[in-house]
Scaffold this active site. Structure first.
Site, PDB file in Angstrom:
ATOM      1  N   ASP A 124      -8.057  -1.348  -6.401  1.00  0.00           N
ATOM      2  CA  ASP A 124      -6.902  -1.954  -5.738  1.00  0.00           C
ATOM      3  C   ASP A 124      -6.825  -1.409  -4.311  1.00  0.00           C
ATOM      4  OD1 ASP A 124      -4.389  -3.621  -6.009  1.00  0.00           O
ATOM      5  OD2 ASP A 124      -3.521  -1.735  -5.338  1.00  0.00           O
TER       6      ASP A 124
ATOM      7  N   GLU B   4      -4.218  -1.248  -0.546  1.00  0.00           N
ATOM      8  CA  GLU B   4      -2.970  -1.529   0.174  1.00  0.00           C
ATOM      9  C   GLU B   4      -3.352  -1.768   1.625  1.00  0.00           C
ATOM     10  OE1 GLU B   4      -0.295  -2.089  -1.405  1.00  0.00           O
ATOM     11  OE2 GLU B   4      -0.859  -1.218  -3.339  1.00  0.00           O
TER      12      GLU B   4
ATOM     13  N   GLU C  98       8.381  -4.190   7.030  1.00  0.00           N
ATOM     14  CA  GLU C  98       8.415  -5.059   5.840  1.00  0.00           C
ATOM     15  C   GLU C  98       7.288  -4.724   4.874  1.00  0.00           C
ATOM     16  OE1 GLU C  98       5.665  -6.897   8.779  1.00  0.00           O
ATOM     17  OE2 GLU C  98       7.635  -5.937   8.865  1.00  0.00           O
TER      18      GLU C  98
ATOM     19  N   HIS D 213       4.218  -0.067  -4.765  1.00  0.00           N
ATOM     20  CA  HIS D 213       2.791  -0.319  -4.939  1.00  0.00           C
ATOM     21  C   HIS D 213       2.007   0.900  -4.455  1.00  0.00           C
ATOM     22  CE1 HIS D 213       2.715  -4.818  -5.647  1.00  0.00           C
ATOM     23  NE2 HIS D 213       3.990  -4.568  -5.399  1.00  0.00           N
TER      24      HIS D 213
ATOM     25  N   ASP E 256      -1.971   1.469  -9.198  1.00  0.00           N
ATOM     26  CA  ASP E 256      -2.157   0.083  -9.620  1.00  0.00           C
ATOM     27  C   ASP E 256      -3.529  -0.125 -10.261  1.00  0.00           C
ATOM     28  OD1 ASP E 256       0.348  -0.412  -8.709  1.00  0.00           O
ATOM     29  OD2 ASP E 256      -0.215  -1.766  -7.087  1.00  0.00           O
TER      30      ASP E 256
END
Length: 245
Positions: A7, A9, A52, A158, A163
């Site tokens: 995974d 980010e 955000e 997250h 994850d």
């Protein structure tokens, strides 16, 4: 079979808009068993991380300011995934970002040409798999955890490694699971726990003609107790006439 559950980010949703990786997390499995090897790396994206996006994964500009850039970790990362089947949820997203980083790296003077993910790994997309198994339903990682009764209560934000670990459990559940009994048996064998074999005992098989086998039937009380238990649990058991033992 070697698999790497992976995974990432990022700073945003589209590498074509200049967004970059900020974290990679991966867990290794061989023949559906965790090996204990993981890969986890925060990355300085060399650009701003918007508020955000920070709200999603909690990785701020300050947190990665002193982390290595992708060029510094690329070969180590590639060594970890090379030759494996990558198991990724929504694979085009993560693979797209990794390929983008490899492409940017290849454009640096004197940098090694590492190629793209497809040149080093096979890719299995668990989102595609989930949509095939559960058409018309939500198939996010959180939804799959709920469907397969996998605890993800510790997943507040997250995180790439967290994850990846959760996805590994989801993948095993979706593809047949991995029972605790199997894991315990494997652990016992590895630790040399006592078994019939290491006590020098042999398994003896008996050969008895079928006609000589004695059949012991339950008593009326035992059959009545069995039927009462079935009724209490909503089990539709044939109500045959009770016979004496």
């Amino acid at each position: 079979m070697r698999q790497v559950i992976l995974d990432t980010e990022t700073t945003g949703i589209d590498p074509r808009s200049g967004h970059r990786l900020v974290e990679i997390g991966a867990v290794e499995m061989v023949n559906r068993r965790f090996t204990g090897r993981t890969y986890h790396q925060y990355i300085n994206p060399e650009r701003d991380i918007g508020p955000e996006v920070v709200a999603v994964h909690g990785i701020t500009n300050e947190k990665v300011a002193n982390e290595p850039v992708f060029a510094d970790v690329a070969e180590t990362f590639l060594d970890f995934i090379r030759g494996a089947e990558l198991v990724i949820h929504n694979a085009p997203f993560d693979v797209g970002f990794i390929d983008h980083e490899f492409t940017l790296l290849s454009q640096r003077p004197g940098a090694p040409a590492l190629g793209l993910v497809a040149q080093h790994c096979r890719v299995l997309d668990t989102l595609v798999m989930a949509r095939q198994k559960h058409p018309g339903q939500r198939n996010s990682l959180d939804a799959l955890c709920k469907r397969y009764d996998i605890d993800n209560g510790h997943r507040v934000l997250h995180g790439a490694l967290l994850d990846a670990e959760i996805l590994a459990d989801v993948y095993l559940a979706m593809t047949g699971g991995q029972t605790a009994l199997t894991l315990e048996a494997s652990t016992a064998a590895q630790q040399g726990l006592v078994t019939a074999a290491n006590q020098g005992l042999a398994i003896e098989r008996l050969s008895i003609p079928a006609g000589q086998l004695r059949v012991i039937r339950p008593t009326q009380q035992e059959q009545a107790a069995h039927l009462a238990k079935c009724d209490a649990n909503g089990i539709d058991w044939p109500k045959t006439e009770l016979r004496d033992a």
